[in-house]
Design an enzyme around this catalytic site. Structure first.
Site, PDB file in Angstrom:
ATOM      1  N   ILE A 205       0.862  -1.078  -0.085  1.00 45.42           N
ATOM      2  CA  ILE A 205       0.110   0.189  -0.104  1.00 45.42           C
ATOM      3  C   ILE A 205       0.940   1.300   0.038  1.00 45.42           C
ATOM      4  O   ILE A 205       0.526   2.282  -0.640  1.00 45.42           O
ATOM      5  CB  ILE A 205      -0.836   0.000   1.247  1.00 45.42           C
TER       6      ILE A 205
ATOM      7  N   LEU B 292       2.404   3.782   8.014  1.00 48.99           N
ATOM      8  CA  LEU B 292       2.054   2.599   7.346  1.00 48.99           C
ATOM      9  C   LEU B 292       2.944   1.413   7.914  1.00 48.99           C
ATOM     10  O   LEU B 292       2.392   0.300   7.749  1.00 48.99           O
ATOM     11  CB  LEU B 292       1.912   2.416   5.905  1.00 48.99           C
TER      12      LEU B 292
ATOM     13  N   ALA C 285      -2.174   4.398   9.544  1.00 51.46           N
ATOM     14  CA  ALA C 285      -2.818   3.378   9.142  1.00 51.46           C
ATOM     15  C   ALA C 285      -3.237   2.032  10.180  1.00 51.46           C
ATOM     16  O   ALA C 285      -2.207   1.605  10.763  1.00 51.46           O
ATOM     17  CB  ALA C 285      -2.068   2.679   8.039  1.00 51.46           C
TER      18      ALA C 285
ATOM     19  N   TYR D 124      -1.894  -9.348  16.815  1.00 49.80           N
ATOM     20  CA  TYR D 124      -1.934  -8.105  15.909  1.00 49.80           C
ATOM     21  C   TYR D 124      -3.040  -7.174  15.907  1.00 49.80           C
ATOM     22  O   TYR D 124      -2.908  -5.976  16.183  1.00 49.80           O
ATOM     23  CB  TYR D 124      -2.096  -8.844  14.609  1.00 49.80           C
TER      24      TYR D 124
END
Ligand code: UDP
Length: 344
Positions: free
Chosen positions: A12, A76, A117, A149
């Site tokens: 991304i 990110l 993000a 996570y």
């Protein structure tokens, strides 16, 4: 503007860098190349407005030098991908939590606005659909590493909002749902590039579980557009936004769609989660974004439909014959659970 993109050599991140350069920004990237690839940004290296440094967001001094130079931070950099997270559980927590702490701490110190993000994983295994920003998160136990996570990214969100509320840091959080497109690799578990690689090679398409789990896939161009819109909108500051495409499909149906659009005669092979990931692995049955909030604020509407998303990946991979896919350890097993009717 001068933009820092942490994780800018990732899937991304590299698309975001391209979009920022195209509109005339100067772009600085820090990436440790753990999942990012120099190939992703090779086409940008000759652009004088593009600056790339190999480095980790855990390196405070290196990060500080970059933060000082820029006007805005797109954060990110993270350990991503379900497979990767299971493989490197310590890195997942340390990079996602301590690295993000470094980014936010420096952003606050030098008064630099930033976009964090985040991920739809933070909703966990909640069964309420679609997911709306203020919904409760539901996690499994700490003995199941998958949830580390979700928890690590939830901590990032808490910390970003805390810096905003306590110190006035201008920060916006984008919760990315399944995002896919050219340059995404299947190496870290992401389903669409894996299926396309498998289909193009005539290998079995590996559907984990019974294939009835459902996901919504957004094209990376739509996701990157949303990140830019959020970064540009003053009213987005201090808020959390879902970024995704609500068009839904089961993974079993997706396997069939990939087989059809590639013209492949690969078998569809069902693999139990225990074998695909690790014993006791918990998957999300369904994950659908409610995008009303971002649509209302910035007029976001995903443009690329699922057929086109899959087609774009197929086209990009046809030109990438060396793309590797790590087929699960079960690859040499007999198709013990081949169920052509499943997933409908
Ligand atoms: N999946 C699959 N086969 C694969 C890789 C993934 O069936 O080769 C499944 C996975 O178990 C999940 C869905 O596809 O149900 C999406 O997986 P991905 O890792 O892309 O994203 P997730 O939604 O799990 O974050």
């Amino acid at each position: 503007m001068k933009m820092l993109v942490t994780g800018g050599a990732g899937f991304i991140g590299s698309h975001l860098c391209e979009a920022l350069l195209q509109r005339g920004d100067e772009v600085f990237v820090i990436d440790d190349l753990s999942t990012g690839r120099v190939d992703n940004i090779a086409q940008l290296q000759d652009d004088k407005a593009f600056h790339f440094e190999v480095g980790s967001i855990l390196d405070f001094a290196q990060l500080e030098a970059l933060v000082k130079r820029v006007d805005f931070i797109f954060h990110l950099a993270a350990v991503v991908g379900v497979k990767k997270i299971i493989e490197v559980p310590v890195d997942t927590i340390e990079i996602n939590v301590l690295g993000s702490h470094n980014v936010l701490n420096l952003a606050a110190r030098y008064r630099k606005p930033c976009l964090i993000a985040s991920t739809s994983e933070v909703y966990g295994k909640s069964t309420k659909h679609p997911f709306t920003e203020d919904d409760d998160a539901v996690y499994g136990p700490t003995t199941k590493s998958r949830w580390s996570y979700a928890c690590s990214k939830a901590i990032d969100e808490f910390l970003a909002l805390a810096y905003h509320n306590a110190q006035g840091l201008p920060v916006v959080i984008a919760r990315l749902f399944n995002t896919t497109g050219p340059r995404q690799t299947g190496r870290y578990g992401m389903v669409l590039p894996r299926f396309v690689d498998q289909a193009l090679r005539g290998q079995p398409i590996t559907v984990f579980g019974n294939g009835r789990q459902r996901r919504c896939f957004a094209d990376v161009s739509d996701a990157v557009g949303a990140l830019q819109q959020l970064a540009d909108h003053p009213a987005a500051i201090g808020q959390v936004f879902n970024v995704g495409n609500p068009e839904e499909i089961s993974i079993g149906e997706l396997a069939k769609l990939v087989r059809k659009l590639t013209g492949s005669d690969s078998e569809i092979r069902f693999i139990p989660y225990d074998e695909a990931y690790q014993p006791g692995f918990e998957d999300m049955n369904r994950r659908v974004p409610n995008i009303a909030k971002i649509s209302k604020l910035v007029g976001y509407k995903p443009k690329v439909k699922l057929h086109e998303i899959v087609t774009r990946i197929i086209e990009s991979k046809r030109w990438e014959p060396s793309a590797s896919v790590e087929v699960p350890v079960t690859a040499d097993l007999q198709p013990h659970s081949l169920r052509p009717g499943a997933g409908e």
